[in-house]
Design a protein around this motif. Sequence first.
Motif, PDB file in Angstrom:
ATOM      1  N   SER A  15       0.843  -1.196   0.000  1.00  0.00           N
ATOM      2  CA  SER A  15       0.000   0.000   0.000  1.00  0.00           C
ATOM      3  C   SER A  15       0.872   1.237   0.000  1.00  0.00           C
ATOM      4  O   SER A  15       2.042   1.197   0.391  1.00  0.00           O
ATOM      5  CB  SER A  15      -0.926   0.017   1.216  1.00  0.00           C
ATOM      6  OG  SER A  15      -0.181   0.051   2.412  1.00  0.00           O
ATOM      7  N   VAL A  16       0.289   2.354  -0.471  1.00  0.00           N
ATOM      8  CA  VAL A  16       1.008   3.632  -0.532  1.00  0.00           C
ATOM      9  C   VAL A  16       0.133   4.710   0.085  1.00  0.00           C
ATOM     10  O   VAL A  16      -1.083   4.725  -0.098  1.00  0.00           O
ATOM     11  CB  VAL A  16       1.378   3.982  -1.996  1.00  0.00           C
ATOM     12  CG1 VAL A  16       0.150   4.021  -2.881  1.00  0.00           C
ATOM     13  CG2 VAL A  16       2.109   5.317  -2.045  1.00  0.00           C
ATOM     14  N   SER A  17       0.742   5.593   0.818  1.00  0.00           N
ATOM     15  CA  SER A  17       0.038   6.713   1.438  1.00  0.00           C
ATOM     16  C   SER A  17       0.811   8.001   1.144  1.00  0.00           C
ATOM     17  O   SER A  17       2.030   8.041   1.295  1.00  0.00           O
ATOM     18  CB  SER A  17      -0.055   6.495   2.952  1.00  0.00           C
ATOM     19  OG  SER A  17      -0.677   7.577   3.590  1.00  0.00           O
ATOM     20  N   PRO A  18       0.128   9.053   0.613  1.00  0.00           N
ATOM     21  CA  PRO A  18      -1.321   9.235   0.600  1.00  0.00           C
ATOM     22  C   PRO A  18      -2.032   8.567  -0.563  1.00  0.00           C
ATOM     23  O   PRO A  18      -3.188   8.213  -0.462  1.00  0.00           O
ATOM     24  CB  PRO A  18      -1.483  10.752   0.511  1.00  0.00           C
ATOM     25  CG  PRO A  18      -0.251  11.219  -0.195  1.00  0.00           C
ATOM     26  CD  PRO A  18       0.838  10.296   0.242  1.00  0.00           C
ATOM     27  N   SER A  19      -1.381   8.406  -1.743  1.00  0.00           N
ATOM     28  CA  SER A  19      -2.044   7.768  -2.871  1.00  0.00           C
ATOM     29  C   SER A  19      -0.985   7.356  -3.874  1.00  0.00           C
ATOM     30  O   SER A  19       0.192   7.664  -3.724  1.00  0.00           O
ATOM     31  CB  SER A  19      -3.066   8.713  -3.524  1.00  0.00           C
ATOM     32  OG  SER A  19      -2.404   9.824  -4.106  1.00  0.00           O
ATOM     33  N   ALA A  20      -1.425   6.646  -4.949  1.00  0.00           N
ATOM     34  CA  ALA A  20      -0.480   6.183  -5.957  1.00  0.00           C
ATOM     35  C   ALA A  20      -0.050   7.307  -6.895  1.00  0.00           C
ATOM     36  O   ALA A  20       0.939   7.181  -7.599  1.00  0.00           O
ATOM     37  CB  ALA A  20      -1.088   5.042  -6.761  1.00  0.00           C
ATOM     38  N   GLU A  21      -0.798   8.424  -6.940  1.00  0.00           N
ATOM     39  CA  GLU A  21      -0.421   9.583  -7.744  1.00  0.00           C
ATOM     40  C   GLU A  21       0.006  10.680  -6.780  1.00  0.00           C
ATOM     41  O   GLU A  21      -0.800  11.263  -6.071  1.00  0.00           O
ATOM     42  CB  GLU A  21      -1.584  10.051  -8.621  1.00  0.00           C
ATOM     43  CG  GLU A  21      -1.148  11.008  -9.711  1.00  0.00           C
ATOM     44  CD  GLU A  21      -2.273  11.299 -10.694  1.00  0.00           C
ATOM     45  OE1 GLU A  21      -3.227  11.987 -10.280  1.00  0.00           O
ATOM     46  OE2 GLU A  21      -2.183  10.823 -11.831  1.00  0.00           O
ATOM     47  N   ILE A  22       1.273  10.957  -6.736  1.00  0.00           N
ATOM     48  CA  ILE A  22       1.857  11.760  -5.670  1.00  0.00           C
ATOM     49  C   ILE A  22       2.120  13.179  -6.141  1.00  0.00           C
ATOM     50  O   ILE A  22       2.592  13.402  -7.255  1.00  0.00           O
ATOM     51  CB  ILE A  22       3.180  11.126  -5.200  1.00  0.00           C
ATOM     52  CG1 ILE A  22       3.003   9.620  -4.969  1.00  0.00           C
ATOM     53  CG2 ILE A  22       3.673  11.793  -3.934  1.00  0.00           C
ATOM     54  CD1 ILE A  22       1.959   9.267  -3.960  1.00  0.00           C
ATOM     55  N   GLU A  23       1.826  14.138  -5.267  1.00  0.00           N
ATOM     56  CA  GLU A  23       2.109  15.542  -5.574  1.00  0.00           C
ATOM     57  C   GLU A  23       3.585  15.816  -5.329  1.00  0.00           C
ATOM     58  O   GLU A  23       4.171  15.377  -4.342  1.00  0.00           O
ATOM     59  CB  GLU A  23       1.245  16.447  -4.698  1.00  0.00           C
ATOM     60  CG  GLU A  23       1.392  17.918  -5.026  1.00  0.00           C
ATOM     61  CD  GLU A  23       0.465  18.772  -4.202  1.00  0.00           C
ATOM     62  OE1 GLU A  23       0.964  19.519  -3.335  1.00  0.00           O
ATOM     63  OE2 GLU A  23      -0.761  18.683  -4.416  1.00  0.00           O
ATOM     64  N   VAL A  76       5.960  10.384   0.954  1.00  0.00           N
ATOM     65  CA  VAL A  76       5.266   9.158   0.556  1.00  0.00           C
ATOM     66  C   VAL A  76       5.717   8.014   1.461  1.00  0.00           C
ATOM     67  O   VAL A  76       6.904   7.880   1.761  1.00  0.00           O
ATOM     68  CB  VAL A  76       5.551   8.806  -0.918  1.00  0.00           C
ATOM     69  CG1 VAL A  76       4.799   7.550  -1.317  1.00  0.00           C
ATOM     70  CG2 VAL A  76       5.189   9.959  -1.819  1.00  0.00           C
ATOM     71  N   LEU A 113       4.304   4.254  -8.948  1.00  0.00           N
ATOM     72  CA  LEU A 113       4.132   5.600  -8.416  1.00  0.00           C
ATOM     73  C   LEU A 113       4.365   6.615  -9.521  1.00  0.00           C
ATOM     74  O   LEU A 113       5.277   6.456 -10.335  1.00  0.00           O
ATOM     75  CB  LEU A 113       5.114   5.872  -7.272  1.00  0.00           C
ATOM     76  CG  LEU A 113       5.040   4.953  -6.051  1.00  0.00           C
ATOM     77  CD1 LEU A 113       6.063   5.393  -5.018  1.00  0.00           C
ATOM     78  CD2 LEU A 113       3.652   4.967  -5.451  1.00  0.00           C
TER      79      LEU A 113
END
Length: 239
Positions: free
Chosen positions: A75-83, A88, A149
């Motif tokens: 899993s990845v946090s916050p999401s798979a499309e990163i700002e 991350v 990612l």
Amino acid sequence: MTLTCSTDANPTANYTWYKENGNFISLNKGPQLVFSSIQSSDSAEYFCTAENELGRISKNVFINVKYAPKLPSVSVSPSAEIEEGSSVTLTCSSDANPAAKYTWYKKNEDSPKASGQIYNITDFRAEHSGSYYCGAQNKLGRSNSTLHLSVVAANHQPRSHIGITLGFLLFIIIILSAYLRTIYSLTNQWRKLRQRLNSIAQTLRPLTCPQFVHTVFSALTNHLTRIIRTRWSAECSKI
């Protein structure tokens, strides 16, 4: 795997096997308990009970089934499309016995990026984009899971919000400006009308109350008479 239970008894003992799984589950009767294909779910404490008409006795044994890591969950946090510029956190977990050790890799790179269940990337940049995989390994085997990612520019979304906000503010300013101009125009017109009425009133000769009522009544009567005559003339011309 076979578990065998025996005891010295006269008369001969009867044997029963139990599995403790929160409560005791009776499995089968007889001196042997056979596992034709043992599974990880078979890890538990087992009891053999020997019993005859004179008494009963039990003995327990714990079975610990070891197995290679199952397919890891990543899993990845916050999401798979990163700002861009954000932090991350990647997390990996796998069911294994003994417990697995974790290693993080990036695709097309030979050296590992990190070890442990959690991999943190601070100040995420475009060069961090790509496919990562987590390897879970113990002495019985290894299993991998992959995730991708990608980075998005940090200023794209804020600019969009700023543009919408500025556009909305400009619209409000235009509406407010038009409203104020209308109010100002109506105020000027009312002031001019009031001044004109005051001027007309000053030119009128003084009248007593009965004269004023008579004058107003006469004006209204004459006006209504003209309207009625015009209306009747129009209607009578159609006959």
